[in-house]
Design an enzyme around this catalytic site. Structure first.
Site, mmCIF file in Angstrom:
data_model
loop_
_atom_site.group_PDB
_atom_site.id
_atom_site.type_symbol
_atom_site.label_atom_id
_atom_site.label_comp_id
_atom_site.label_asym_id
_atom_site.label_seq_id
_atom_site.Cartn_x
_atom_site.Cartn_y
_atom_site.Cartn_z
ATOM 1 N N ASP A 111 15.490 25.031 32.754
ATOM 2 C CA ASP A 111 15.418 23.278 33.517
ATOM 3 C C ASP A 111 15.349 22.115 31.865
ATOM 4 O O ASP A 111 14.158 21.869 32.098
ATOM 5 C CB ASP A 111 14.423 23.196 34.279
ATOM 6 C CG ASP A 111 14.391 22.231 35.510
ATOM 7 O OD1 ASP A 111 14.978 21.211 34.917
ATOM 8 O OD2 ASP A 111 14.478 22.311 36.401
ATOM 9 N N SER A 156 17.877 17.921 39.502
ATOM 10 C CA SER A 156 18.226 20.166 39.692
ATOM 11 C C SER A 156 18.581 20.095 40.490
ATOM 12 O O SER A 156 18.193 21.371 41.173
ATOM 13 C CB SER A 156 16.229 20.628 39.112
ATOM 14 O OG SER A 156 15.787 20.023 38.043
ATOM 15 N N ASP A 196 10.580 25.513 44.517
ATOM 16 C CA ASP A 196 10.748 24.393 43.653
ATOM 17 C C ASP A 196 12.856 24.852 43.873
ATOM 18 O O ASP A 196 13.297 25.349 44.443
ATOM 19 C CB ASP A 196 10.118 24.770 42.565
ATOM 20 C CG ASP A 196 10.089 23.036 41.515
ATOM 21 O OD1 ASP A 196 10.334 22.448 42.359
ATOM 22 O OD2 ASP A 196 10.528 23.620 40.415
ATOM 23 N N THR A 204 15.346 24.739 42.039
ATOM 24 C CA THR A 204 15.949 25.801 41.003
ATOM 25 C C THR A 204 15.750 26.924 41.571
ATOM 26 O O THR A 204 17.286 27.183 42.066
ATOM 27 C CB THR A 204 15.743 25.477 39.335
ATOM 28 O OG1 THR A 204 15.311 24.260 38.675
ATOM 29 C CG2 THR A 204 16.316 25.977 39.128
ATOM 30 N N ARG A 212 14.697 18.654 48.600
ATOM 31 C CA ARG A 212 13.990 19.718 48.097
ATOM 32 C C ARG A 212 12.851 19.571 47.957
ATOM 33 O O ARG A 212 12.204 20.729 47.855
ATOM 34 C CB ARG A 212 14.442 19.060 47.077
ATOM 35 C CG ARG A 212 13.456 18.360 46.567
ATOM 36 C CD ARG A 212 14.014 17.477 44.773
ATOM 37 N NE ARG A 212 13.277 18.817 43.620
ATOM 38 C CZ ARG A 212 13.313 18.655 42.377
ATOM 39 N NH1 ARG A 212 14.226 17.491 41.216
ATOM 40 N NH2 ARG A 212 12.262 19.355 42.077
ATOM 41 N N GLU A 258 14.468 31.784 35.628
ATOM 42 C CA GLU A 258 14.205 30.082 35.470
ATOM 43 C C GLU A 258 13.118 29.920 34.751
ATOM 44 O O GLU A 258 11.679 30.395 34.852
ATOM 45 C CB GLU A 258 13.801 29.482 36.876
ATOM 46 C CG GLU A 258 14.345 27.320 35.894
ATOM 47 C CD GLU A 258 13.524 26.856 37.320
ATOM 48 O OE1 GLU A 258 12.730 27.665 37.814
ATOM 49 O OE2 GLU A 258 13.419 25.225 36.967
ATOM 50 N N ASP A 282 11.159 21.276 31.429
ATOM 51 C CA ASP A 282 11.789 20.340 32.231
ATOM 52 C C ASP A 282 10.562 19.362 32.605
ATOM 53 O O ASP A 282 9.985 17.289 32.656
ATOM 54 C CB ASP A 282 12.686 20.314 33.401
ATOM 55 C CG ASP A 282 12.587 19.599 34.557
ATOM 56 O OD1 ASP A 282 13.401 18.087 33.972
ATOM 57 O OD2 ASP A 282 11.523 18.972 35.538
ATOM 58 N N LYS A 283 9.548 20.508 33.083
ATOM 59 C CA LYS A 283 8.317 19.691 33.545
ATOM 60 C C LYS A 283 7.203 19.123 32.066
ATOM 61 O O LYS A 283 6.276 17.861 32.316
ATOM 62 C CB LYS A 283 7.638 20.778 34.400
ATOM 63 C CG LYS A 283 8.029 20.945 35.419
ATOM 64 C CD LYS A 283 7.515 22.219 36.821
ATOM 65 C CE LYS A 283 8.748 22.411 37.938
ATOM 66 N NZ LYS A 283 9.168 21.411 38.897
ATOM 67 N N HIS A 290 8.855 15.826 31.441
ATOM 68 C CA HIS A 290 8.469 14.415 32.360
ATOM 69 C C HIS A 290 7.220 14.409 31.516
ATOM 70 O O HIS A 290 6.918 12.690 31.716
ATOM 71 C CB HIS A 290 7.949 14.802 33.646
ATOM 72 C CG HIS A 290 9.460 15.114 34.359
ATOM 73 N ND1 HIS A 290 10.339 14.090 34.569
ATOM 74 C CD2 HIS A 290 10.342 16.351 34.531
ATOM 75 C CE1 HIS A 290 11.915 14.322 35.493
ATOM 76 N NE2 HIS A 290 11.494 15.756 35.740
ATOM 77 N N ASP A 311 20.239 22.678 33.763
ATOM 78 C CA ASP A 311 20.730 22.560 35.136
ATOM 79 C C ASP A 311 21.297 20.719 34.551
ATOM 80 O O ASP A 311 22.133 20.299 34.827
ATOM 81 C CB ASP A 311 19.789 21.965 35.939
ATOM 82 C CG ASP A 311 18.302 21.638 35.455
ATOM 83 O OD1 ASP A 311 18.017 22.092 33.718
ATOM 84 O OD2 ASP A 311 17.410 22.086 36.388
ATOM 85 N N HIS A 312 20.389 19.946 33.566
ATOM 86 C CA HIS A 312 20.010 18.902 33.135
ATOM 87 C C HIS A 312 20.210 18.562 31.663
ATOM 88 O O HIS A 312 18.749 19.363 31.642
ATOM 89 C CB HIS A 312 20.267 17.304 34.728
ATOM 90 C CG HIS A 312 18.280 18.017 34.948
ATOM 91 N ND1 HIS A 312 17.879 17.472 34.247
ATOM 92 C CD2 HIS A 312 18.017 18.473 35.840
ATOM 93 C CE1 HIS A 312 16.306 17.373 34.296
ATOM 94 N NE2 HIS A 312 16.575 18.067 35.245
ATOM 95 N N HIS A 314 14.833 12.375 33.212
ATOM 96 C CA HIS A 314 16.722 13.488 32.986
ATOM 97 C C HIS A 314 16.998 12.535 32.171
ATOM 98 O O HIS A 314 17.074 11.429 32.155
ATOM 99 C CB HIS A 314 16.844 13.642 33.778
ATOM 100 C CG HIS A 314 16.172 14.391 35.231
ATOM 101 N ND1 HIS A 314 16.046 15.144 36.323
ATOM 102 C CD2 HIS A 314 14.742 15.036 35.004
ATOM 103 C CE1 HIS A 314 15.488 15.660 36.934
ATOM 104 N NE2 HIS A 314 14.507 15.288 36.017
HETATM 105 MG MG MG Z 1 13.624 24.296 37.736
HETATM 106 ZN ZN ZN Z 2 12.580 17.016 36.237
#
Ligand code: MG
Ligand code: ZN
Length: 469
Positions: free
Chosen positions: A46, A97, A149, A151, A162, A329, A334-335, A338, A376-377, A432
């Site tokens: 992610d 995501s 979550d 994903t 989501r 995953e 990602d987290k 952030h 994903d991004h 993102h």
């Molecule tokens: Mg995810």
């Molecule tokens: Zn994110």
């Protein structure tokens, strides 16, 4: 709304009819025969983009370093596409995501926040996991986040928002995030993501999310109790996971935390990136951060251990196994991006690379296994010059030159100093980005991963690999 592919009656339909139900972007033509994959293992890092991979490679292995999947023969760059929910067509250039996961899982271009549903029209779209199930494959989902979550959810559930992870979130969450009252079962919807997962008949589920699964569903039963009564064996620690031995088609549910699992690595004393301070003499960068094992990780299984157990469980019949679809995953790349935590991110990228090694080893003996590693991004962190390039060019320039956001300095074992800049949001969480994402593939069907593709093509590539030739 309910997915028509989950219903028992579909099992008696011919496979080509089932596969034809999927609302895909035009399927990519497979170039050669023999592209049927018995097993598909899809890895999603992610928030991974070329920049995040570069940072991890350089920190872990030096400038010439590579991650496990860098050796895959088939690689592509994939356009990430998202649309506005107002009209379902206006482009939105930076995704989340949920929209990107739905592109991978269901081949659609949808709006941010949506789980396996179309933008504006809110129609459920079949997922690759549901199609694999309908084709008689076993299925598994592994995540270092809650299994509810975005994903993991995009493979098993369909909802407009989501954040509707547990039954209590349907009217909106306590954090003020929107709910999805129209998706309640009372309104003819499919219920929360947790309740949908409980009905999804996935063979292996490993990750976090106890707080959502311990809620009481609309039918009055605790979701988790419904699952254990329905045939899931529940494990809660690395030891219990290791002790689980597959027995027939018994389903495995591993829950190792309330929500997102702690990262495997952390900065010393939990340090994150910090602001550059200005003094009379010029900018003062924060002291370098030392990455170390995260003391909060506890007795949980690592992503490698979860991946090993998932594959062993899904494939335990050997030659008699009907094959499987597994999504793994690494969520906290990602987290932690952030949160401006470079050590957290790098450790989770290493966990992704090492987990792919587990799949590569499996594929050495089970050659009809398609492995796809993707994201994903894109995300905020960037490797920037330290100090500024312009300091070197103009040493007498009175203007202080330093990055405006927060910065972390890292000292890799290979020497030198890496400066990671977090500069997409002045006062809050990092954002993102809308960059294209990388794809790596090996095995039957992998040849379609080449050049510039669309993220939603990954669905078509996996669907084609599942189909009988
Ligand atoms: Mg995810
Ligand atoms: Zn994110």
């Amino acid at each position: 709304m309910k997915s028509h592919l989950k219903m028992g009656g579909c099992w008696s339909l011919p496979l080509f009819l089932l596969l034809g139900l999927a609302n895909a972007t035009p399927a990519l033509a497979l170039e050669e025969q023999g592209n049927r994959a018995k097993n598909i293992i899809l890895f999603i890092g992610d928030g991974v983009d070329a920049h995040q991979l570069t940072i991890a490679r350089a920190y872990l292995y030096g400038q010439d370093g590579s991650l496990s999947f860098d050796q895959f023969d088939h690689q592509a760059s994939a356009r990430v596409r998202t649309v506005s929910d107002d009209d379902g067509t206006t482009p939105v250039y930076v995704p989340d995501s949920a929209s990107t996961g739905s592109a991978i899982a269901s081949g659609i271009v949808t709006s941010r926040g949506r789980i396996g549903t179309t933008a504006k029209t809110d129609r459920d779209v079949p997922t690759i996991l549901e199609i694999a199930q309908a084709a008689g494959r076993r299925t598994g989902v592994v995540s270092t986040a809650s299994i509810t979550d975005a994903t993991p959810a995009v493979f098993m559930a369909h909802t407009s928002v989501r954040f509707c992870q547990g039954p209590r979130d349907m009217d909106g969450t306590s954090a003020g995030l929107p709910g999805c009252p129209k998706d309640t079962r009372a309104e003819g919807g499919s219920g929360s993501i947790a309740e949908q997962i409980a009905r999804a008949q996935v063979d292996v589920l490993l990750g976090g999310g106890t707080r959502y699964l311990s809620q009481r569903g609309e039918d009055g039963e605790i979701v988790l109790e419904q699952m254990t009564k329905g045939g899931y064996q529940l494990v809660k620690s690395a030891k219990e996971l290791a002790a689980f031995t597959p027995n027939g088609r018994q389903r495995l549910l591993g829950l190792f935390g309330n929500s997102t699992l702690p990262t495997e690595w952390a900065g010393e004393r939990g340090r994150f990136a910090e602001e550059v301070k200005l003094s009379e003499e010029g900018p003062i960068y924060p002291e370098p951060i030392t990455c170390q094992p995260n003391p909060l990780f506890g007795k949980r299984p690592t992503l490698v251990e979860m991946t090993k157990k998932a594959i062993a469980t899904l494939a335990h019949d050997g030659d008699r196994s009907e094959g499987f679809f597994l999504m793994v995953e690494s969520a906290s790349i990602d987290k932690q991006a952030h949160a401006m935590n470079p050590c957290g991110q790098i450790g989770e990228t290493l966990a992704l690379s090492d987990s792919v090694k587990v799949a590569m080893k499996f594929a050495q003996s089970e050659k009809d296994t398609l492995i796809i590693v993707t994201s994903d991004h894109g995300h905020a962190p960037q490797l920037i010059p330290y100090p500024s390039l312009f300091v070197a060019f103009a040493p007498d320039n009175p203007i202080p030159m330093y990055p405006p956001g927060r910065v972390a300095l890292l000292e890799p074992a290979a020497g030198g100093v890496m400066a990671i800049s977090y500069g997409t949001n002045a006062k809050y969480l990092e954002e993102h980005t809308g960059t294209a994402i990388p794809v790596f593939a090996q095995g039957p069907g992998a040849a379609a991963v080449k050049g510039l593709i669309n993220q939603s093509d990954l669905f078509s590539i996996m669907k084609a690999a599942l189909a009988d030739q």
